[in-house]
Design an enzyme around this catalytic site. Structure first.
Site, mmCIF file in Angstrom:
data_model
loop_
_atom_site.group_PDB
_atom_site.id
_atom_site.type_symbol
_atom_site.label_atom_id
_atom_site.label_comp_id
_atom_site.label_asym_id
_atom_site.label_seq_id
_atom_site.Cartn_x
_atom_site.Cartn_y
_atom_site.Cartn_z
ATOM 1 N N GLU A 367 3.230 38.040 83.234
ATOM 2 C CA GLU A 367 2.888 37.211 84.374
ATOM 3 C C GLU A 367 2.982 35.521 84.086
ATOM 4 O OE1 GLU A 367 2.380 38.539 87.371
ATOM 5 O OE2 GLU A 367 2.087 40.654 86.938
HETATM 6 C C1 FAD Z 1 2.910 45.026 78.305
HETATM 7 C C2 FAD Z 1 3.918 44.253 79.238
HETATM 8 C C3 FAD Z 1 3.922 44.602 80.577
HETATM 9 C C4 FAD Z 1 5.084 43.647 81.065
HETATM 10 N N1 FAD Z 1 5.135 44.212 82.432
HETATM 11 C C5 FAD Z 1 6.180 43.640 83.212
HETATM 12 C C6 FAD Z 1 6.263 43.734 84.732
HETATM 13 O O1 FAD Z 1 5.624 44.789 85.109
HETATM 14 N N2 FAD Z 1 7.275 43.242 85.365
HETATM 15 C C7 FAD Z 1 8.076 42.282 84.812
HETATM 16 O O2 FAD Z 1 8.993 41.920 85.532
HETATM 17 N N3 FAD Z 1 7.956 41.838 83.524
HETATM 18 C C8 FAD Z 1 6.938 42.412 83.104
HETATM 19 N N4 FAD Z 1 6.619 41.952 81.399
HETATM 20 C C9 FAD Z 1 7.441 40.877 80.936
HETATM 21 C C10 FAD Z 1 7.056 39.543 80.678
HETATM 22 O O3 FAD Z 1 6.541 39.219 81.930
HETATM 23 C C11 FAD Z 1 7.590 38.836 79.683
HETATM 24 O O4 FAD Z 1 7.647 39.402 78.383
HETATM 25 C C12 FAD Z 1 7.135 37.380 79.672
HETATM 26 O O5 FAD Z 1 7.476 36.799 80.852
HETATM 27 C C13 FAD Z 1 7.830 36.452 78.700
HETATM 28 O O6 FAD Z 1 9.220 36.957 78.327
HETATM 29 P P1 FAD Z 1 9.898 37.196 77.166
HETATM 30 O O7 FAD Z 1 9.275 38.448 76.679
HETATM 31 O O8 FAD Z 1 11.293 37.339 77.529
HETATM 32 O O9 FAD Z 1 9.643 36.012 76.189
HETATM 33 P P2 FAD Z 1 10.761 34.369 75.977
HETATM 34 O O10 FAD Z 1 10.683 34.035 77.521
HETATM 35 O O11 FAD Z 1 11.606 35.060 75.082
HETATM 36 O O12 FAD Z 1 9.429 33.507 75.349
HETATM 37 C C14 FAD Z 1 9.451 33.588 74.164
HETATM 38 C C15 FAD Z 1 8.377 32.342 73.603
HETATM 39 O O13 FAD Z 1 9.053 31.278 73.976
HETATM 40 C C16 FAD Z 1 8.175 30.491 74.685
HETATM 41 N N5 FAD Z 1 9.172 29.541 75.741
HETATM 42 C C17 FAD Z 1 10.170 30.219 76.586
HETATM 43 N N6 FAD Z 1 10.347 29.282 77.286
HETATM 44 C C18 FAD Z 1 9.937 28.174 77.105
HETATM 45 C C19 FAD Z 1 9.712 26.620 77.510
HETATM 46 N N7 FAD Z 1 10.571 26.312 78.595
HETATM 47 N N8 FAD Z 1 8.977 25.721 77.043
HETATM 48 C C20 FAD Z 1 7.953 26.236 76.103
HETATM 49 N N9 FAD Z 1 7.936 27.352 75.540
HETATM 50 C C21 FAD Z 1 8.808 28.397 76.110
HETATM 51 C C22 FAD Z 1 7.366 31.547 75.590
HETATM 52 O O14 FAD Z 1 6.143 30.763 75.945
HETATM 53 C C23 FAD Z 1 6.920 32.476 74.366
HETATM 54 O O15 FAD Z 1 6.190 32.034 73.534
HETATM 55 C C24 FAD Z 1 5.836 42.614 80.703
HETATM 56 C C25 FAD Z 1 5.677 42.511 79.389
HETATM 57 C C26 FAD Z 1 4.628 43.182 78.569
HETATM 58 C C27 FAD Z 1 4.609 42.786 77.040
#
Ligand code: FAD
Length: 391
Positions: A367
Site C-alpha cells: 500500500e
Molecule cells: C504480502 C503482500 C501483500 C500485498 N498485497 C497487495 C494487494 O493486495 N494488491 C496489490 O496490488 N499489491 C499488493 N502488494 C504489492 C505491494 O503493494 C508492492 O510490493 C509495493 O507497492 C512495492 O512494490 P514492489 O514490490 O514492486 O517494489 P519496488 O517498487 O520495486 O520498490 C523496491 C524499492 O525501491 C524503492 N523505490 C521505488 N521507486 C522509488 C522512488 N521513486 N524513489 C525512492 N525509492 C523508490 C521502494 O520504496 C522499495 O524500497 C502486496 C505485497 C506484499 C508483500
C-alpha cells in the site's frame, strides 16, 4: 452510524477476535491458511463493515471501521490483511466507482461471505509505479479481452472477484479498471508461500490469458483506472495504519503482562529500568499512532461526506499516508521491543511478539512503501508541482 449500531459492530468484532485467536495461533504454528477466518467472520456478520445496509453491509462510518480494524489488528497482521483485501480495497472501489448494477451484483454476496474480494494492481515489473504495468485489454464488441500477470495480491487465491487494472492495446494510454470473476476461463492463480510472515493469510499471483470480461464489468469510465487505483489506496493505507495500531496495542499488553510475571535478578523484570524504557517507548508509539489514525479516519469520513471537494480529499489522502508511514514503523519497533522484553521466548513464534514482528514488516512495503510515502508527504509539505519526485 448511530451509537447503538456502532457499539454492536465493535462488540461483534471483539467476539470474532476472541474466537479467532486460538485458530490463528494453531494455524500460524502449522504454517497454513486459517480456514476458520471466513466462517467466523460470517458468523459475526463483519464481512461488509463499510458497506451501507442497502447493499447488505453494516454501514459503518470510517472512524468506526478504523476502530474495528485496529481491534482485528491485535489478532495479527495476517487476519487484518484479509479484511483490508476484502473490504478496504476490494469492496471499496466497487462501492465508490461501481454503477448500481455492479453494486447489487457484487456487494451483497461479498457481505455474506459468498464472494471474497481482492484488489490486483501490482505486477512483477510494476510495484511502486503502477503506470509501468503491462496488463492489457482489448475491446471486442460488448466484451473486453484481458492479458497479463498480477503479483503479490492479498486474497488472490481465495477470491471469487478481483478488481484489476489494464492498459488498452490501442488508443490513448490510459489505465482502466475491471471487475474480474475468478471462475472465468483464462484465469489462473498460484499461491505465494515463500513468505517472511503472515503464513495464515493468502497472498497470490494471477494470470489473465485471453480472459473475457463482459463490458458490464468495466469499473467506472474507460481511462479512469489510475484514479480508481489511487483513490482505493487511500482507503487501503488507512486500514494498514489502523491494523498497525492494533499490533502496537497487543505488543504493549503482552510486554506489560510478561514483564510483571518474569523474575530475574530477584525481582520482576518490569522493575528493571531498561525494561521500563521499552514499555515507555511502546506506549508512546500506541498513543501517537492512535492520534494519527483517528485524525486520518476523521478526515477520510469528512471527505466521504463531501464528494467532489478536492481540498478535503487531498487532506484525507495526506493524513492517511502520514498515518500509514508512522504507524507501520512504530508497529515494527513496538514488536521488536516486545520481543526484547520476552528475551529468548520473544524470538519464538510460539509467542505473540515474535509473530507480530514477522508479520508487521510487510506494512512498511504494501500500500505504498516507506520511501514512496515519504516522497508524497514531502511534496505536499513543500507544495508546488516542481517538488513532486516522480509522475
Ligand atoms: C504480502 C503482500 C501483500 C500485498 N498485497 C497487495 C494487494 O493486495 N494488491 C496489490 O496490488 N499489491 C499488493 N502488494 C504489492 C505491494 O503493494 C508492492 O510490493 C509495493 O507497492 C512495492 O512494490 P514492489 O514490490 O514492486 O517494489 P519496488 O517498487 O520495486 O520498490 C523496491 C524499492 O525501491 C524503492 N523505490 C521505488 N521507486 C522509488 C522512488 N521513486 N524513489 C525512492 N525509492 C523508490 C521502494 O520504496 C522499495 O524500497 C502486496 C505485497 C506484499 C508483500
Amino acid at each position: 452510524m448511530n451509537p447503538n449500531d456502532q457499539r454492536r459492530l465493535l462488540s461483534d468484532v471483539d467476539d470474532f477476535c476472541q474466537e479467532i485467536r486460538e485458530h490463528e495461533e494453531l494455524c500460524y504454528v502449522e504454517h497454513r491458511f486459517n480456514h476458520h477466518l471466513i466462517p467466523l467472520a460470517q458468523k459475526f456478520n463483519i464481512l461488509g463493515m463499510l458497506v451501507p445496509a442497502e447493499y447488505g453491509g453494516r454501514g459503518a462510518d470510517v472512524v468506526t471501521y478504523a476502530r474495528a480494524l485496529a481491534r482485528i489488528g491485535r489478532e495479527g497482521t495476517g487476519v487484518r490483511t484479509f479484511f483490508s483485501g476484502h473490504s478496504s480495497i476490494g469492496q471499496y472501489p466497487i462501492l465508490t466507482w461501481g454503477n448500481e448494477e455492479q453494486k447489487r451484483r457484487y456487494l451483497p454476496p461479498s457481505c455474506k461471505g459468498d464472494k471474497v474480494l481482492a484488489f490486483g494492481l501490482t505486477e512483477p515489473e510494476a510495484g511502486s509505479n503502477p503506470l509501468e504495468m503491462q496488463m492489457t485489454y482489448e475491446r471486442q464488441g460488448d466484451r473486453f479481452i484481458l492479458n497479463g500477470v498480477k503479483y503479490l495480491i492479498s486474497n488472490a487465491g481465495i477470491a471469487n472477484t478481483i478488481v484489476t487494472f489494464a492498459y488498452p492495446v490501442e488508443g490513448p494510454r490510459l489505465i482502466s479498471a475491471f471487475i474480474i470473476d475468478t471462475d472465468g476461463a483464462g484465469f489462473s492463480c498460484e499461491d505465494l508461500v515463500a513468505k517472511m510472515g503472515m503464513p495464515t493469510a493468502n497472498t497470490g499471483m494471477f494470470e489473465l490469458s485471453n480472459y473475457v470480461a463482459p463490458a458490464a464489468n468495466l469499473l467506472g469510465e474507460e481511462g479512469q483506472g489510475f484514479r480508481i487505483a489511487m483513490g482505493t489506496l487511500v482507503s487501503g493505507r488507512l486500514s494498514v495504519a489502523a491494523g498497525c495500531l492494533g499490533v502496537i496495542e497487543d505488543c504493549l499488553c503482552e510486554a506489560v503482562t510478561y514483564a510483571k510475571e518474569r523474575q530475574q535478578h530477584g525481582k520482576a523484570i518490569a522493575k528493571h529500568q531498561l525494561v521500563q524504557e521499552h514499555i515507555a517507548a511502546i506506549e508512546m508509539h500506541r498513543l501517537s499512532s492512535e492520534a494519527l489514525v483517528s485524525k486520518a479516519a476523521e478526515a477520510k469520513e469528512t471527505s466521504a461526506q463531501n464528494p467532489g471537494d478536492g481540498v478535503l480529499a487531498s487532506r484525507a489522502e495526506l493524513l492517511c499516508a502520514q498515518a500509514k508511514l508512522f504507524t507501520s514503523q512504530a508497529a515494527w519497533d513496538a514488536a521488536d521491543r516486545a520481543v526484547q522484553v520476552f528475551g529468548g521466548r520473544g524470538w519464538s513464534t510460539l509467542y505473540r511478539p515474535g509473530r507480530h514482528l514477522q508479520d508487521v514488516r510487510v506494512c512498511r512495503i504494501y500500500e505504498g512503501t516507506d520511501e514512496i510515502l515519504k516522497l508524497k508527504i514531502a511534496a505536499a509539505v513543500l507544495g508546488g508541482k516542481e517538488f513532486v519526485a516522480f509522475k
